[in-house]
Design an enzyme around this catalytic site. Structure first.
Site, PDB file in Angstrom:
ATOM      1  N   CYS A 159      19.331 106.800  43.683  1.00  0.00           N
ATOM      2  CA  CYS A 159      17.892 106.882  43.380  1.00  0.00           C
ATOM      3  C   CYS A 159      17.098 107.664  44.417  1.00  0.00           C
ATOM      4  O   CYS A 159      15.944 108.022  44.181  1.00  0.00           O
ATOM      5  CB  CYS A 159      17.303 105.488  43.219  1.00  0.00           C
ATOM      6  SG  CYS A 159      18.086 104.558  41.910  1.00  0.00           S
ATOM      7  N   HIS A 204       9.713 106.262  44.183  1.00  0.00           N
ATOM      8  CA  HIS A 204      10.760 106.023  43.182  1.00  0.00           C
ATOM      9  C   HIS A 204      10.336 104.820  42.346  1.00  0.00           C
ATOM     10  O   HIS A 204       9.902 103.811  42.874  1.00  0.00           O
ATOM     11  CB  HIS A 204      12.090 105.746  43.888  1.00  0.00           C
ATOM     12  CG  HIS A 204      13.133 105.192  42.979  1.00  0.00           C
ATOM     13  ND1 HIS A 204      13.461 105.797  41.783  1.00  0.00           N
ATOM     14  CD2 HIS A 204      13.897 104.071  43.057  1.00  0.00           C
ATOM     15  CE1 HIS A 204      14.392 105.082  41.181  1.00  0.00           C
ATOM     16  NE2 HIS A 204      14.672 104.034  41.930  1.00  0.00           N
ATOM     17  N   ASN A 247      13.645 102.535  35.441  1.00  0.00           N
ATOM     18  CA  ASN A 247      14.214 103.202  36.609  1.00  0.00           C
ATOM     19  C   ASN A 247      15.125 104.345  36.141  1.00  0.00           C
ATOM     20  O   ASN A 247      16.198 104.085  35.591  1.00  0.00           O
ATOM     21  CB  ASN A 247      14.993 102.164  37.435  1.00  0.00           C
ATOM     22  CG  ASN A 247      15.617 102.749  38.684  1.00  0.00           C
ATOM     23  OD1 ASN A 247      15.728 103.963  38.837  1.00  0.00           O
ATOM     24  ND2 ASN A 247      16.048 101.878  39.583  1.00  0.00           N
TER      25      ASN A 247
END
Ligand code: COA
Length: 330
Positions: free
Chosen positions: A112, A253, A283
């Site tokens: 990520c 993020h 996500n």
């Protein structure tokens, strides 16, 4: 040597999977998901769409918005943890389809945190003076790594791609500022896809146990995400001698609304100055910052001179942040 972002682009697949849809698949409910994560829906790629297909559209949009031709690209970096295949890299597939015949292309894996790791890599390549223009993409088909019977993970992730074009613009002001990256491999067991690589190749047993899908210790990941992103944000502000209140926009993020809120209060950023779209996309791993950055630009939320912070955390563990002084391209 100022490295500028010339343009951005993003793509999220058309198919929307809502929390209500998930209620029919696993033992969960909309209220639990919204309260614990802030996620309301996510996009899921079609069966015939691979990561490179998502990346290609985001890349075309970024090139269009920056007014750069594919043939002008010297570097293409794709951050992904869900590549089309082990090799060739997803970046070479995109390079071919873009017609970026003068670019070298490679993938980069930092889960990520990938978009910021790729931005920093591209920046250093451009600053070397050996390359002029770079395309950075974060692209993921996270749905291909999910166990759709595991309610603790399948509700969290989505698919998409975000891209940015970077150029070394002599004499310009602002652009990419201080960056801070970190990794701690001792905690890799807390968030991983155990099988499907060279350690545990796919076998019938792997498929039966679904160990080729995401395994996560949610609460531990949560704690480390807040800790490391807060530390990184404070470190960068100190390095740049910026006050948190001067940040026009933080683009973190997008993993979980509660993580974002915990970092926001610890760093001291105003609520309206944190970009949030986790409710729409969940996500999307290394794609999330690229998508959020592109949405922020297209919504007119960035003006010349704005101070911006990118912030990420992911499997590995990896984490990082970067400051930008936004310059609206001429
Ligand atoms: N629907 C309903 N209940 C669920 C559920 C779901 N989708 N997932 C878990 N639960 C249950 C658990 O089984 C547990 O039940 P129990 O108390 O009977 O055992 C209960 O909800 C609480 O689970 P817990 O794991 O303590 O919840 P949480 O508040 O920590 O939230 C996460 C779980 C995953 C949302 C949270 O830990 C998180 O977001 N972690 C970070 C994940 C992340 O961002 N990863 C990527 C980083 S880049």
């Amino acid at each position: 040597m100022p490295i500028q972002l010339l343009g951005t682009g993003s793509y999220t697949p058309e198919k929307i999977l809502t929390n209500q849809d998930l209620e029919k698949m696993v033992d969960t409910n909309d209220e639990w998901i919204v309260t614990r994560t802030g996620i309301r829906e996510r996009r899921i790629a079609a069966d015939d769409q691979a990561t490179s297909d998502l990346a290609l559209i985001a890349a075309e949009r970024a090139l269009e918005s920056s007014g750069v031709k594919a043939s002008e690209l010297d570097v293409i970096l794709i951050a992904t943890c869900s590549p089309d295949m082990a090799f060739p890299s997803t970046a070479t597939l995109v390079q071919h389809r873009l017609g970026a015949v003068n670019a070298f292309a490679m993938d980069l894996s930092a889960a990520c945190s990938g978009f910021i790791f790729a931005l920093e890599t591209a920046r250093n390549l451009l600053e070397s003076g050996r390359y002029g223009t770079a395309l950075v993409i974060g692209a993921e088909k996270m749905s291909s790594l999910l166990d759709w019977q595991d309610r603790t993970t399948c509700i969290l992730f989505g698919d998409g791609a975000g891209a940015a074009v970077l150029r070394n613009e002599e004499g310009s002001k602002g652009g990419l500022g201080p960056c801070n990256l970190g990794s701690n491999g001792s905690l890799s067991e807390l968030l991983l896809v155990p099988a499907g690589g060279s350690r545990i190749p796919v076998t019938a047993k792997v498929l039966e146990e679904r160990s080729n899908t995401i395994s996560m210790a949610g609460q531990e990941v949560f704690k480390h995400a807040v800790l490391n992103m807060t530390k990184t944000a404070k470190h960068l502000l100190k390095e740049a001698e910026w006050d948190a209140k001067e940040l026009a926009l933080v683009i973190p993020h997008q993993a979980n609304q509660r993580i974002l809120e915990a970092i926001r209060t610890r760093v001291g950023v105003e609520k309206d100055n944190v970009f949030v779209n986790v409710d729409k996309y969940g996500n999307t791993s290394s794609a999330s910052i690229g998508i959020a950055l592109d949405e922020a630009v297209r919504q007119g939320r960035l003006n010349s001179g704005d101070r911006v912070m990118l912030l990420a955390f992911g499997a590995g563990f990896t984490w990082g942040g970067m400051l930008l002084e936004w310059r609206t391209p001429a």
